[in-house]
Design an enzyme around this catalytic site. Structure first.
Site, mmCIF file in Angstrom:
data_model
loop_
_atom_site.group_PDB
_atom_site.id
_atom_site.type_symbol
_atom_site.label_atom_id
_atom_site.label_comp_id
_atom_site.label_asym_id
_atom_site.label_seq_id
_atom_site.Cartn_x
_atom_site.Cartn_y
_atom_site.Cartn_z
ATOM 1 N N GLN A 79 -52.487 53.267 36.590
ATOM 2 C CA GLN A 79 -53.559 52.428 36.028
ATOM 3 C C GLN A 79 -54.625 52.117 37.081
ATOM 4 O OE1 GLN A 79 -54.480 51.381 33.070
ATOM 5 N NE2 GLN A 79 -52.835 52.432 31.996
ATOM 6 N N SER A 80 -54.970 53.073 37.911
ATOM 7 C CA SER A 80 -55.959 52.845 38.972
ATOM 8 C C SER A 80 -57.365 52.645 38.402
ATOM 9 C CB SER A 80 -55.956 54.045 39.918
ATOM 10 O OG SER A 80 -57.082 53.999 40.779
ATOM 11 N N ASN A 81 -57.976 51.500 38.725
ATOM 12 C CA ASN A 81 -59.376 51.278 38.364
ATOM 13 C C ASN A 81 -60.286 52.165 39.207
ATOM 14 O OD1 ASN A 81 -58.949 48.975 36.527
ATOM 15 N ND2 ASN A 81 -58.248 47.939 38.374
#
Ligand code: PLP
Length: 351
Positions: free
Chosen positions: A85-87
């Protein structure tokens, strides 16, 4: 001093990804709800969660410098790494789409959450919509090694790939937050105010290190930036942030020894919870409180945990009466959808 920081930053090539400077707004209903108002504490929010592309977030400032470098080096592909879930991965995908550069993501399966929302919705869905290729690397694998091997493979076929480290937190990317420091100093000068605490989450350290480097370059000393670590523990975060702040300051043309590890680098490790990406009840409460008093969104992994730390510091008098506080909202809204089960608590009223 402020103008010399601006000219030091101006020596680096950048790309325009979003309008700067970001707004700074006061959150008075939140002040009232959390007990700040009764102690004369004013809370302001710098809206780094607002951005023109990719749904916004703090990585756009770093990418402006990193992709400026990629364009100067005529890279045709950008490779980067992060958690699932890396922004940062999502905003890299969006920025590369805007610039017409291919984007490859290597995402570590580092957070033990296995629900479908986490693995396929939120940032992952947006990565796909922005057209990035995506490879999930098992939690015991070394994503940077995989990324570097892929860059070498592309080079052998005549392509030019640039590898961006996790969170965009190389010294060059970190300059994006020295730029943010400059905006804060300009706001203070224009509004005859001074923020006693500039409050942020710390994941890959670039946000804190860049703010410290920028403030130090501009001649400001002494513990104005307070970070809550959400990834590594407090001591590791403190040590790495110090090194990165010194490297960024040196890149700007300042003296790295001007960053005083004990005075300038303030990290609180008390609000991360069990591990990176694992929710805490205080985070859920903080997300709900800001949403329900101001209509503003925090994220579950970074800003929600940092805001829970700020609320605790206000409640326990660690923020002095009468202080002006600036919380830098760093974005991450798509991550809310990955944590649906945790966050979908509705307020129950009896009337
Ligand atoms: C990456 C990120 C942070 C942390 O910034 P670092 O520079 O990695 O310390 C904070 N908030 C959000 C929403 C992020 O995506």
């Amino acid at each position: 001093m402020i103008s010399s920081l601006a000219s030091a930053l101006g020596k680096f090539p950048t790309v325009a990804l979003t309008r700067l400077s970001t707004p700074i707004t006061r959150v008075e209903r939140l002040e009232q709800a959390c007990g700040a108002q009764s102690r004369g504490i004013r809370i302001f929010v710098k809206r780094d969660d607002i951005g023109d592309i990719g749904s916004g977030g703090n990585k756009l400032r770093k990418l402006a410098f990193l992709l400026g470098q990629a364009q100067a080096e005529r890279a045709d592909t950008v490779i980067t790494v992060g958690g699932i879930q890396s922004n940062h991965a999502r905003l890299t995908a969006a920025a590369c789409a805007k610039l017409g550069i291919a984007c490859e993501l290597f995402l570590s399966d580092m957070v033990p959450i296995h629900v479908a929302e986490y693995r396929e919705s939120g940032n992952v869905l947006l990565d796909r919509i922005f057209g990035a290729t995506m490879t999930v690397v098992p939690s015991d694998g070394d994503v940077m090694a995989v990324a570097n091997a892929r860059a070498a493979e592309l080079a052998s076929t005549g392509r030019r790939a640039m590898v961006i480290p996790a969170g965009g937190s190389s010294p060059r990317g970190t300059l994006g937050y020295a730029q943010c420091a400059q905006e804060i100093l300009e706001f203070e000068a224009q509004n005859a105010t001074e923020f006693r605490h500039i409050v942020i989450p710390n994941g890959s350290h670039g946000t804190q290190a860049g703010l410290i480097a920028g403030l130090t370059f501009a001649g400001q000393r002494g513990a104005r930036v307070k970070a809550y670590s959400v990834l590594a523990d407090r001591d590791v975060t403190h040590a790495r942030t110090t090194v990165l702040a010194r490297n960024a300051l040196e890149l700007l043309g300042g003296n790295p020894a001007d960053v005083d590890e004990q005075v300038d680098v303030v990290v609180d490790g008390g609000y991360r919870g069990a591990a990176y990406g694992i929710p805490t009840q205080a985070m859920v409460d903080a997300v709900h409180l800001l949403a329900r008093t101001e209509g503003m969104l925090l994220d579950p992994v970074y800003s929600g945990k940092a805001f829970s730390g700020l609320l605790a510091d206000i409640a326990s008098d660690r923020i002095p009466a009468g202080a002006d506080v600036l919380f830098v909202a760093t974005g991450g809204v798509p991550g809310l959808f990955a944590y649906r089960d945790t966050l979908a608590q509705t307020r129950v009223t009896s009337d």
